[in-house]
Motif scaffolding. Structure first.
Motif, PDB file in Angstrom:
ATOM      1  N   THR A   1     -22.545  20.105 -22.224  1.00 17.11           N
ATOM      2  CA  THR A   1     -22.390  19.003 -21.265  1.00 17.11           C
ATOM      3  C   THR A   1     -22.160  19.480 -19.836  1.00 17.11           C
ATOM      4  N   GLU A   2     -22.273  20.779 -19.612  1.00 12.90           N
ATOM      5  CA  GLU A   2     -21.918  21.310 -18.289  1.00 12.90           C
ATOM      6  C   GLU A   2     -22.893  20.917 -17.191  1.00 12.90           C
TER       7      GLU A   2
ATOM      8  N   PHE B   1     -22.317  18.584 -14.448  1.00  8.16           N
ATOM      9  CA  PHE B   1     -21.278  18.991 -13.509  1.00  8.16           C
ATOM     10  C   PHE B   1     -21.764  20.044 -12.520  1.00  8.16           C
TER      11      PHE B   1
ATOM     12  N   GLU C   1     -17.815   8.489 -14.780  1.00 10.58           N
ATOM     13  CA  GLU C   1     -17.825   8.139 -16.198  1.00 10.58           C
ATOM     14  C   GLU C   1     -19.116   7.408 -16.586  1.00 10.58           C
TER      15      GLU C   1
ATOM     16  N   LEU D   1     -22.032   9.777 -17.076  1.00  8.63           N
ATOM     17  CA  LEU D   1     -21.901  10.547 -18.304  1.00  8.63           C
ATOM     18  C   LEU D   1     -22.179   9.654 -19.511  1.00  8.63           C
ATOM     19  N   TYR D   2     -21.634   8.466 -19.454  1.00  2.92           N
ATOM     20  CA  TYR D   2     -21.830   7.530 -20.552  1.00  2.92           C
ATOM     21  C   TYR D   2     -23.317   7.278 -20.780  1.00  2.92           C
TER      22      TYR D   2
ATOM     23  N   TYR E   1     -24.928  10.361 -22.418  1.00  4.44           N
ATOM     24  CA  TYR E   1     -24.593  10.552 -23.832  1.00  4.44           C
ATOM     25  C   TYR E   1     -25.177   9.428 -24.696  1.00  4.44           C
TER      26      TYR E   1
ATOM     27  N   THR F   1     -17.341  19.255 -25.422  1.00  5.88           N
ATOM     28  CA  THR F   1     -16.675  18.939 -24.155  1.00  5.88           C
ATOM     29  C   THR F   1     -16.860  20.118 -23.199  1.00  5.88           C
ATOM     30  N   LEU F   2     -16.666  19.813 -21.939  1.00  2.00           N
ATOM     31  CA  LEU F   2     -16.937  20.757 -20.853  1.00  2.00           C
ATOM     32  C   LEU F   2     -16.484  22.182 -21.176  1.00  2.00           C
TER      33      LEU F   2
ATOM     34  N   CYS G   1     -10.045  22.098 -19.494  1.00  2.00           N
ATOM     35  CA  CYS G   1      -9.958  20.654 -19.717  1.00  2.00           C
ATOM     36  C   CYS G   1      -8.512  20.192 -19.830  1.00  2.00           C
TER      37      CYS G   1
ATOM     38  N   GLN H   1     -14.587  12.469 -19.483  1.00  2.00           N
ATOM     39  CA  GLN H   1     -15.652  12.873 -20.383  1.00  2.00           C
ATOM     40  C   GLN H   1     -15.454  12.286 -21.782  1.00  2.00           C
TER      41      GLN H   1
END
Lengths: 97, 595
Positions: free
Chosen positions: B300-301, B304, B313, B316-317, B320, B336-337, B366, B376
């Motif tokens: 997921t990086e 970013f 958010e 990202l939502y 995903y 996760t990141l 995180c 995230q």
């Protein structure tokens, strides 16, 4: 082209008298002054020869205080060039340490 | 014979033949190092003089604007001005153009380098530092010559890209459709540049010594990214040989892709889940085309790093949710990141850690920056209603970290509950096993998660104490080191004992030599780069479990890596001679041979 060559080449020996030696600012002043003449001018230290109109060339001599430099000039205004550049050395580059 | 053969580390299989094209990363722009026809010498020289004049004028203007109280600084401009009109610099560049018939840019670069060389020999550090001024002036002239650099400046026609280094961010900026293959001077076997090349299915070689000195723009090169060789100015014979091999390889690729939608099932009926590792939603097409059965690792990086600002958010939502929707009913595991070793966020860069690989990365980051983490997790949970979504935490080193991460997750869940936002309350939560400490306590960890994913790249790095991108030690990157084999087995056994699944998501899982060994351990699944799926599925479909178990037993009895490698190589090679002629295996690096 002005005649050049050993025959009409003049030279004078000067000493780097300022404390820091032939650094950027002194070198810049020499180059600037040299550029105002038509003559070919060279600064010689031992076997090294630098174009007096090139600050980079002068810097690459890396001449510290006390270095003896032979200024050679050839061309129509050679003698005037030698006189003025020699004076610049004697004046310690007009106050540059 | 080619004029020269360079060696590097092949990171993305394939062969390409084409003209080299340099992007000069170190200077943020490309210097056209090209020869020019003689009748253009005068024009090129004029270009140089115009550029110098433009820069000189700029210095003059600047000097005129220097206010009285800053007179002192005016001297710097004066010296720049002097350098700018220095015959040593300008005239020597002009001479270079004339004598060598090269572009003004290249001529200027040569002159600056020559001056730099002379200066570096000077003892006086003060004078040596004047070189800085020369570079400043040289840069300005270069800028004037090239014009404003464009981020994407590739010529028409597909090229072999050469660079000092390509970060993932650089690679994204480049118009990759115009690149046939690439080679870089930096980088190691599992650097992210390589991962990116494989995702894009372009042959790539990294860590090439002498790359920048040996290859000029326009040189004809053969990139053998099966063996890690670059042929500069190849002979007719070499061109013919590689022309054939390129076709053979591409034919083989086509053949295996045709069968890639068949299940990964051994001859005796043992079924393995083969998923894909991806980092961009755009790669989903590749996953499906190559027969992937889901996404076992979504990095997921990128969201970013790709933008100048942190994503919010909603963004990202959307990302995903799209993944979940498009993959359903297949699963997607969102990690996760995991910023760290070779990818740093500003927050991390600011810490100025001496050793980021052992620093504030993965889950540690995180837990420190919980606002990012919570955002995230919210996005992931909200996306979970759109498909088969699981969450995975990276770099877990102990039980406490896992519990802290789960605590944050639960608090985010309550938050969503309070807001009345829908999510899957039973969303599976897993962890990466990539630290030796996590391996040793895998039995304890297994009781508190729903699945394990063994990240062998980092596990090898941390277990063997080597930086995988450091070409001086990358030879120690040994996936079949007894310590690694035992670690993986221990983790899989621990998982099975607690009734959870364990899969492997490192490079090892896409190595045809290693996969049968993982199968011998009864691994539940593997997750690999999409384009590796067809080949690996084919290997799985041709082998039987009994054979794998026997092989594993054999491997476990040997004490040294070289014995293990020889043994495995012999056995597997006998079974798949054809397949393996095209694989650059992780365990074959020490016997790269020339054709």
């Amino acid at each position: 082209m002005e005649p050049s060559g050993e025959n009409n080449s003049l030279e004078v020996v000067v000493c780097v008298e300022n404390e820091l030696g032939l650094h950027a600012r002194p070198a810049g002043k020499v180059a600037q002054l040299a550029q105002s003449f038509q003559a070919d001018i060279a600064l010689c230290v031992a076997d090294q020869r630098a174009d007096a109109k090139s600050i980079l060339d002068i810097l690459s001599l890396a001449a510290p205080q006390g270095t003896e430099i032979c200024i050679k000039a050839s061309g129509c205004d050679a003698s005037e060039a030698l006189e003025q550049i020699g004076q610049l050395f004697h004046d310690k580059f007009e106050g540059d340490t | 014979m080619a004029r020269k053969i360079l060696r590097g580390i092949p990171v993305s299989a394939g062969i390409s033949i084409g003209k080299a094209y340099f992007v000069n990363r170190q200077k943020e722009r490309r210097i056209p190092r090209e020869t020019i026809p003689h009748h253009l010498v005068a024009i090129e020289t004029q270009r140089l003089r115009n550029a110098v004049e433009e820069v000189r004028q700029g210095f003059m203007d600047a000097r005129a604007r220097v206010p009285e109280e800053l007179k002192e600084h005016g001297a710097i401009i004066d010296s720049h001005l002097m350098i700018c009109q220095d015959p040593k610099l300008v005239e020597s560049a002009a001479k270079n153009i004339e004598e060598r018939a090269i572009t003004a840019e290249w001529a200027l670069e040569r002159s600056i380098n020559a001056i730099g060389k002379a200066f570096s020999a000077i003892d006086d550090p003060y004078i040596r530092e004047r070189m800085q001024d020369v570079r400043v002036v040289g840069d300005k002239i270069m800028q004037a010559l090239i014009g404003t650099p464009k981020p994407v400046d590739l010529p028409a026609g597909r090229r072999v890209l050469m660079a000092h280094d390509l970060t993932p961010a650089d690679a994204i900026e480049l118009e990759l459709s115009k690149i046939m293959s690439f080679a870089t001077a930096e980088g190691g076997k599992t650097s992210h540049t390589g991962i990116l090349a494989r995702s894009l299915q372009i042959p790539a070689i990294v860590g090439v010594e002498d790359l920048e000195d040996s290859i000029r723009d326009g040189d004809l090169v053969i990139i053998d990214a099966l063996k890690g060789l670059i042929f500069i100015d190849p002979s007719e014979d070499e061109l013919a040989h590689y022309g054939d091999r390129k076709y053979q390889f591409e034919d083989y690729q086509k053949a295996i892709v045709k069968q890639c939608h068949l299940p990964a099932e051994t001859v005796d009926g043992y079924r393995l889940e083969v998923c894909a590792n991806i980092e961009l939603a755009e790669e989903l097409v590749q996953v499906k085309d190559n027969g992937g059965e889901g996404v076992g690792l979504y990095r997921t990086e990128y969201a970013f790093f790709n933008k100048s600002n942190m994503p919010d958010e909603e963004k990202l939502y959307e990302e995903y949710a799209t993944l979940a929707e498009q993959l359903a009913p297949q699963k997607v595991i969102l990690r996760t990141l995991d910023v760290g070793a070779d990818k740093l966020l500003d927050e991390q860069a600011m810490l100025d850690e001496a050793n980021p690989a052992l620093g504030l990365r993965g889950i540690r980051f995180c837990l420190r920056y919980q606002n990012v983490f919570r955002m995230q997790l919210r996005a992931m949970l909200r996306a979970s209603v759109h498909g088969n979504v699981a969450i995975m935490f990276p770099m877990i080193s102990g039980l406490k970290e896992l519990r802290q991460a789960r605590f944050v997750l639960n608090s985010v869940k309550s938050e969503l509950d309070a807001e009345g936002v829908a999510y899957n309350p039973d969303i599976p939560v897993g962890i990466m096993i990539e630290l030796p400490s996590a391996v040793m306590i895998a039995d304890t960890l297994a009781r508190e998660v729903d699945f394990f994913s063994i990240g062998t790249n980092d596990l090898i790095q941390y277990s063997l104490g080597i930086d995988r991108t450091n070409k001086h030690v990358s030879y120690l990157y040994q996936p079949l080191h007894p310590a690694i084999v035992r670690s993986i087995k221990f983790v899989i056994d621990a998982a099975h004992k607690e009734g959870i699944e364990a899969s492997v998501c490192g490079e090892v899982a896409s190595d045809p030599y290693c996969v049968p060994i993982l199968m011998g351990m009864r691994v539940d699944g593997i997750s690999i780069a999409p384009q590796a799926i067809p080949g690996i599925k084919r290997v799985i479909r041709q082998i039987d479990m009994e054979e794998c178990i026997e092989l594993l037993g054999d491997v476990l009895t040997h004490a040294t890596v070289s014995r293990i490698n020889t043994k495995v190589r012999k056995r597997i090679f006998k079974r798949f001679p054809e397949e393996l002629s095209f694989f650059a295996s992780l365990i074959e690096q020490d016997d790269i041979t020339e054709p």
